[in-house]
Design a protein around this motif. Sequence first.
Motif, PDB file in Angstrom:
ATOM      1  N   LYS A  65      33.251 100.886  -6.166  1.00 25.57           N
ATOM      2  CA  LYS A  65      33.051  99.557  -5.617  1.00 25.57           C
ATOM      3  C   LYS A  65      31.586  99.372  -4.981  1.00 25.57           C
ATOM      4  CE  LYS A  65      37.916  98.967  -5.371  1.00 25.57           C
ATOM      5  NZ  LYS A  65      39.238  98.702  -4.580  1.00 25.57           N
ATOM      6  N   GLN A  96      28.230  97.794  -4.213  1.00 27.24           N
ATOM      7  CA  GLN A  96      27.590  96.594  -4.794  1.00 27.24           C
ATOM      8  C   GLN A  96      26.213  96.828  -4.250  1.00 27.24           C
ATOM      9  OE1 GLN A  96      29.878  93.322  -3.060  1.00 27.24           O
ATOM     10  NE2 GLN A  96      31.546  93.749  -4.414  1.00 27.24           N
ATOM     11  N   LYS A 119      31.883  99.189  -0.402  1.00 29.92           N
ATOM     12  CA  LYS A 119      31.146  98.226  -1.079  1.00 29.92           C
ATOM     13  C   LYS A 119      29.661  98.254  -0.905  1.00 29.92           C
ATOM     14  CE  LYS A 119      34.862  95.203  -1.647  1.00 29.92           C
ATOM     15  NZ  LYS A 119      35.334  93.966  -1.160  1.00 29.92           N
TER      16      LYS A 119
END
Length: 169
Positions: free
Chosen positions: A108, A110, A16
């Motif tokens: 995924k 971020q 992430k």
Amino acid sequence: MTRLEAFPPIATPEAKILILGSMPGAASLGAQRYYAHPHNQFWPIMASLLGFDPTLDYASRCDRLNAAGIAVWDVLKSCNRQGSLDSAIERDSIVVNDFSHFFTTHPKLQEIFFNGSAAEQLFRKHVAISILPGRLRLQRLPSTSPAHASLRPEAKLQHWRQALQAVRQ
């Protein structure tokens, strides 16, 4: 001038957060592992933030990053440079890593944390912003390098702690 080749990323498809450096320094290249200089604060900071012993073997430290959803890579795939300083990189020798592929295979993600201003500048100059997934946030953090001595290790840790806590909440 010496042609330097960077490492593959430490990453799983579940990552992430991506922490980007510029290009490994001489100690890291010699050891064939990220942040190998004994005075670099990267591993002590990660150990403090993620709750592991910074003296774990390299593979175990990488496993801890992967388990926490943190990937590590560098902006540059290769370049010519004498020594370890980013300022010594020959600008016309730069080859950037394949971020388009990385973003596709790590859906995924971020947040991208830049480990210092050189990583951020190289990324913004050489990576097409059009390939960035819209969900990604970009943030520069103080370099963990011993060459960045204007901040004490405790202050670096505090900056990194604040950034990681904001993402992990």
